[in-house]
Motif scaffolding. Structure first.
Motif, mmCIF file in Angstrom:
data_model
loop_
_atom_site.group_PDB
_atom_site.id
_atom_site.type_symbol
_atom_site.label_atom_id
_atom_site.label_comp_id
_atom_site.label_asym_id
_atom_site.label_seq_id
_atom_site.Cartn_x
_atom_site.Cartn_y
_atom_site.Cartn_z
ATOM 1 N N THR A 146 34.231 40.411 46.047
ATOM 2 C CA THR A 146 34.316 39.999 44.647
ATOM 3 C C THR A 146 35.379 38.911 44.505
ATOM 4 O OG1 THR A 146 34.499 40.790 42.373
ATOM 5 C CG2 THR A 146 36.003 41.777 43.959
ATOM 6 N N VAL A 147 35.218 38.136 43.449
ATOM 7 C CA VAL A 147 36.177 37.069 43.130
ATOM 8 C C VAL A 147 36.804 37.411 41.782
ATOM 9 C CG1 VAL A 147 36.406 34.606 42.577
ATOM 10 C CG2 VAL A 147 34.810 35.349 44.367
ATOM 11 N N TYR A 148 38.111 37.254 41.688
ATOM 12 C CA TYR A 148 38.784 37.518 40.417
ATOM 13 C C TYR A 148 39.705 36.357 40.071
ATOM 14 C CZ TYR A 148 42.432 38.984 43.712
ATOM 15 O OH TYR A 148 43.338 39.013 44.753
ATOM 16 N N THR A 149 39.854 36.117 38.779
ATOM 17 C CA THR A 149 40.853 35.147 38.328
ATOM 18 C C THR A 149 41.998 35.927 37.692
ATOM 19 O OG1 THR A 149 39.723 34.934 36.205
ATOM 20 C CG2 THR A 149 39.143 33.344 37.931
ATOM 21 N N TYR A 150 43.122 35.296 37.559
ATOM 22 C CA TYR A 150 44.276 35.988 36.986
ATOM 23 C C TYR A 150 45.365 34.985 36.619
ATOM 24 C CZ TYR A 150 46.345 35.284 41.637
ATOM 25 O OH TYR A 150 46.824 34.726 42.802
ATOM 26 N N VAL A 151 46.404 35.520 36.007
ATOM 27 C CA VAL A 151 47.572 34.723 35.631
ATOM 28 C C VAL A 151 48.737 35.147 36.518
ATOM 29 C CG1 VAL A 151 49.227 34.316 33.756
ATOM 30 C CG2 VAL A 151 46.762 34.380 33.278
ATOM 31 N N TYR A 152 49.479 34.166 36.970
ATOM 32 C CA TYR A 152 50.655 34.416 37.796
ATOM 33 C C TYR A 152 51.760 35.018 36.903
ATOM 34 C CZ TYR A 152 53.635 33.480 41.823
ATOM 35 O OH TYR A 152 54.446 33.621 42.913
ATOM 36 N N PRO A 153 52.603 35.918 37.447
ATOM 37 C CA PRO A 153 53.644 36.536 36.602
ATOM 38 C C PRO A 153 54.485 35.497 35.855
ATOM 39 C CG PRO A 153 53.565 37.596 38.746
ATOM 40 C CD PRO A 153 52.617 36.429 38.810
ATOM 41 N N VAL A 159 46.375 30.779 30.441
ATOM 42 C CA VAL A 159 46.164 29.728 31.446
ATOM 43 C C VAL A 159 45.870 30.401 32.794
ATOM 44 C CG1 VAL A 159 47.073 27.645 32.515
ATOM 45 C CG2 VAL A 159 47.800 28.261 30.212
ATOM 46 N N SER A 160 44.587 30.533 33.084
ATOM 47 C CA SER A 160 44.168 31.256 34.291
ATOM 48 C C SER A 160 43.646 30.241 35.311
ATOM 49 C CB SER A 160 43.095 32.267 33.896
ATOM 50 O OG SER A 160 42.802 33.100 34.982
ATOM 51 N N VAL A 161 44.546 29.757 36.139
ATOM 52 C CA VAL A 161 44.203 28.666 37.059
ATOM 53 C C VAL A 161 44.211 29.117 38.518
ATOM 54 C CG1 VAL A 161 44.907 26.766 35.562
ATOM 55 C CG2 VAL A 161 46.628 27.921 36.975
ATOM 56 N N THR A 162 44.263 30.420 38.718
ATOM 57 C CA THR A 162 44.395 30.958 40.064
ATOM 58 C C THR A 162 43.356 32.058 40.268
ATOM 59 O OG1 THR A 162 46.755 30.634 39.726
ATOM 60 C CG2 THR A 162 46.127 31.784 41.701
ATOM 61 N N CYS A 163 42.863 32.159 41.494
ATOM 62 C CA CYS A 163 41.886 33.207 41.775
ATOM 63 C C CYS A 163 42.199 33.880 43.108
ATOM 64 C CB CYS A 163 40.467 32.644 41.779
ATOM 65 S SG CYS A 163 40.078 31.568 43.163
ATOM 66 N N GLY A 164 41.463 34.953 43.337
ATOM 67 C CA GLY A 164 41.577 35.669 44.603
ATOM 68 C C GLY A 164 40.210 36.156 45.030
ATOM 69 N N TYR A 197 52.917 38.663 42.773
ATOM 70 C CA TYR A 197 51.972 37.551 42.908
ATOM 71 C C TYR A 197 50.959 37.518 41.771
ATOM 72 C CZ TYR A 197 53.446 36.848 47.785
ATOM 73 O OH TYR A 197 54.154 36.583 48.933
ATOM 74 N N ILE A 198 50.940 38.559 40.917
ATOM 75 C CA ILE A 198 49.861 38.667 39.934
ATOM 76 C C ILE A 198 50.337 39.415 38.701
ATOM 77 C CG2 ILE A 198 48.976 40.853 40.909
ATOM 78 C CD1 ILE A 198 46.142 39.784 40.467
ATOM 79 N N GLU A 199 49.830 39.009 37.545
ATOM 80 C CA GLU A 199 49.989 39.795 36.319
ATOM 81 C C GLU A 199 48.698 40.610 36.204
ATOM 82 O OE1 GLU A 199 52.623 39.946 33.948
ATOM 83 O OE2 GLU A 199 51.280 41.594 33.385
ATOM 84 N N LEU A 200 48.780 41.867 36.619
ATOM 85 C CA LEU A 200 47.564 42.666 36.851
ATOM 86 C C LEU A 200 46.665 42.766 35.613
ATOM 87 C CD1 LEU A 200 46.255 44.230 39.191
ATOM 88 C CD2 LEU A 200 47.320 46.298 38.287
ATOM 89 N N SER A 201 47.287 42.812 34.440
ATOM 90 C CA SER A 201 46.495 42.985 33.210
ATOM 91 C C SER A 201 45.604 41.774 32.922
ATOM 92 C CB SER A 201 47.420 43.242 32.023
ATOM 93 O OG SER A 201 48.264 42.117 31.850
ATOM 94 N N THR A 202 45.832 40.663 33.617
ATOM 95 C CA THR A 202 45.048 39.446 33.339
ATOM 96 C C THR A 202 43.862 39.270 34.288
ATOM 97 O OG1 THR A 202 46.389 38.047 34.804
ATOM 98 C CG2 THR A 202 47.148 38.263 32.522
ATOM 99 N N VAL A 203 43.656 40.230 35.197
ATOM 100 C CA VAL A 203 42.552 40.093 36.174
ATOM 101 C C VAL A 203 41.203 40.085 35.459
ATOM 102 C CG1 VAL A 203 41.311 41.305 38.020
ATOM 103 C CG2 VAL A 203 43.796 41.116 38.111
ATOM 104 N N ARG A 204 40.368 39.111 35.805
ATOM 105 C CA ARG A 204 38.988 39.035 35.298
ATOM 106 C C ARG A 204 38.069 38.824 36.494
ATOM 107 N NH1 ARG A 204 41.489 40.670 31.877
ATOM 108 N NH2 ARG A 204 42.015 39.849 29.826
ATOM 109 N N PHE A 205 37.134 39.748 36.674
ATOM 110 C CA PHE A 205 36.183 39.579 37.774
ATOM 111 C C PHE A 205 35.123 38.560 37.377
ATOM 112 C CE2 PHE A 205 38.144 43.687 38.590
ATOM 113 C CZ PHE A 205 38.518 43.497 39.903
ATOM 114 N N GLN A 206 34.732 37.727 38.314
ATOM 115 C CA GLN A 206 33.810 36.621 38.010
ATOM 116 C C GLN A 206 32.374 36.964 38.393
ATOM 117 O OE1 GLN A 206 34.901 33.746 36.362
ATOM 118 N NE2 GLN A 206 36.696 35.087 36.152
#
Ligand SMILES: C[S@@+](CC[C@H](N)C(=O)[O-])C[C@H]1O[C@@H](n2cnc3c(N)ncnc32)[C@H](O)[C@@H]1O
Length: 206
Positions: A146-153, A159-164, A197-206
């Motif tokens: 799976t791919v997720y986007t998120y916000v850095y702490p 502003v969600s410019v990062t993914c994992g 490395y991540i603000e967990l509450s901002t994770v959105r699966f793509q």
């Protein structure tokens, strides 16, 4: 993988460059890895590989996984989010303040290699969106991905410019039907990187 100057305790830290704390100095473009890895992690590394190496790299890493093993690569610039932040004049990131200007775009798309010690390892060699990962998954055929986007702490929450990317080999534990099991498993795993490395509450699966 690609730990740079931020090696992680408890991991075998690898990088092309010989920073303090790197256990193995090696080119990870097409790695030869021993079998049996339970967790392979990277932050801000995968975008540093040349395009033709992306799939061979991940195929080799997936092959090295033990049954039940996982790969989590995060800190990868998310091109749709970068475009959105620039076009819609969203707030700047990386402590930069102001608006998400063309310099911000450059930091994510290119990695500002002229500001680092070594130009080529620091250069981002390509861009990522969902279809990029779908091609990779279609080729490697992992058991779960799976791919997720998120916000850095501590960065602006809109502003969600990062993914994992989160990949697992083998069966997943049973979970409630409301969410794909791989999402539940990824969220449980990501808890340990919350606030680092991540603000967990901002994770959105793509
Ligand atoms: C932006 S740094 C990330 C460092 C660290 N993971 C962090 O989160 O701060 C990217 C790292 O990837 C490494 N790298 C780039 N290409 C590589 C390659 N082909 N093999 C191994 N490491 C590589 C660079 O040397 C650099 O240390």
């Amino acid at each position: 993988m690609g730990c740079g100057g931020h090696p992680l305790p408890g991991y075998i830290n690898m990088d092309l460059q010989s920073f303090p704390g790197v256990d193995l100095v090696t080119d990870l473009s097409r790695p030869h890895l021993p079998q049996g890895a339970t967790e392979v992690f990277s932050n801000a590394f995968y975008e540093h590989l040349f395009l033709p190496d992306r799939i061979p790299h991940l195929r080799a890493v997936y092959k090295s996984l033990a049954y039940g093993g996982i790969i989590n690569y995060m800190g990868i610039p998310w091109f749709p989010g970068i475009v959105d932040a620039y076009v819609n004049r969203k707030p700047g990131t990386m402590g930069g303040g102001s608006t998400f200007d063309l310099y911000h775009v450059y930091r994510y798309t290119h990695g500002a290699p002229d500001e680092a010690g070594e130009y080529m390892p620091q250069l981002h060699k390509g861009l990522f969106d969902l279809s990029t990962f779908e091609v990779i998954f279609d080729t490697i055929k992992p058991d779960h991905a799976t791919v997720y986007t998120y916000v850095y702490p501590d960065e602006p929450v809109n502003v969600s410019v990062t993914c994992g990317v989160f990949i697992c080999k083998g069966d997943l534990p049973m979970t409630p039907m409301s969410r794909p099991p791989v999402h539940t498993y990824a969220l449980e795993y990501l808890e340990k990187w919350d606030d680092k490395y991540i603000e967990l509450s901002t994770v959105r699966f793509q």
